[in-house]
Design an enzyme around this catalytic site. Structure first.
Site: not given
Length: 326
Positions: A233, A235, A259, A264, A283, A285
């Protein structure tokens, strides 16, 4: 109460689409210049403050020559590693972030991941979709051992929640120590490969810095227990993605809940998408129904402190890339 005109700072507000919440409060305290990235240079001319509501825009770096009068930059995000650059780091500009605003929500998400994996929620959903009544046994989380990598605001909130459900929690951070209010012990992140064999869950909640990039590599993954799970959670770049995919495919570790990923968003067709022992969320959370207002409130609170000449909340140590708390 509206601040008298002679005391009103000039605040450039950088946004992308939606304007920030609590804008009326900001306008009572300051002269506000709303701008998107292409107008930032003009908006910063004579401005005292940059409120970077468009959190991850590189516009400040691209328009640095126009930032001559800035005294303070505030970013509506906790992780700022990708926003810092040499000129800003060397400057006298105070830099603040949104550390702590989303920490509880992110910690709840991490606990949710633990429960999902321990109770095989994804397996139950797949069986439900097939209309199959198949009894299984699941795992308790009481007594399970978790290592939280990152002992800042998010890591500490995570440790508190994990402890509340009976888990044993240690931490890993820049420096090791034997005594800590929230962790049984804190290990040095440099020793991660030596430490992870003792844990059932490894939770990444660290900021991304030069020291933490690729922290979870093939050596760390191969040292984890085959029954262990990785939760990220923090990076995406904390983890070497290819090494993680290999560890999951080979059964070197039991599963992962992510997450954040790198790159990304995760590309279509990537191996992680189709692994049954992987949970992927986009992404999200920290993004609760009220998080935008909470972020806005922090800026307003800091703006009041700026006007009163008082110390800020969440001053980033620009040489480290995060808020350093003793």
């Amino acid at each position: 109460m509206t601040v008298p005109e002679r005391k009103r700072p000039v605040v450039a507000v950088l946004y992308r689409e939606a304007l920030p919440p609590r804008l009326e409060e900001i306008e009572q305290l300051a002269e506000v210049r709303l701008t998107k990235a292409d107008g930032l240079a003009e908006a910063m001319d004579g401005a005292d403050v940059l409120y970077q509501w468009h959190s991850f825009s590189p516009a400040l770096r691209e328009n640095w020559d126009a930032a001559r009068s800035l005294q303070w930059v505030h970013v509506s995000a906790a992780g700022v590693s990708q926003l810092l650059f040499d000129e800003l780091i060397r400057s006298n500009i105070t830099y603040t972030n949104s550390r702590g605003v989303l920490s509880r929500a992110i910690a709840e998400f991490a606990l949710g991941f633990v429960l999902d994996m321990a109770k095989d929620a994804h397996g139950s959903f797949r069986l439900q979709q097939q209309q199959r009544w198949q009894h299984r046994v699941t795992r308790k989380i009481q007594g399970q051992r978790a290592l939280v990598v990152g002992t800042g605001s998010i890591g500490r909130e995570t440790a508190r929640l994990f402890r509340a459900v009976g888990m044993e929690v240690s931490g890993a951070g820049r420096t090791g120590r034997s005594r800590d209010d929230d962790f049984d012990v804190v290990y040095s992140s440099a020793d991660l490969a030596k430490v992870v064999p003792d844990f059932d869950y490894v939770v990444l909640a660290a900021p991304l810095t030069a020291a933490t990039k690729g922290l979870v590599n093939a050596d760390v993954l191969s040292a984890m227990k085959p029954s262990a799970r990785l939760i990220n959670v923090g990076r995406g770049e904390l983890v070497e993605t290819d090494a993680l995919a290999e560890a999951l495919a080979s059964g070197s570790i039991a599963g992962a809940a992510l997450d954040v990923v790198h790159p990304e968003p995760l590309p279509e067709g990537h191996a992680l998408w189709n692994m049954e022992n992987v949970i992927i969320t986009p992404h999200m959370s920290g993004d609760t129904v009220d998080y935008l207002d909470d972020l806005g409130k922090l800026f307003v609170d800091n703006l009041r402190l700026f006007i009163e000449g008082q110390p800020f909340q969440n001053v980033v140590d620009k040489s480290l890339g995060f808020v350093s708390v003793s």
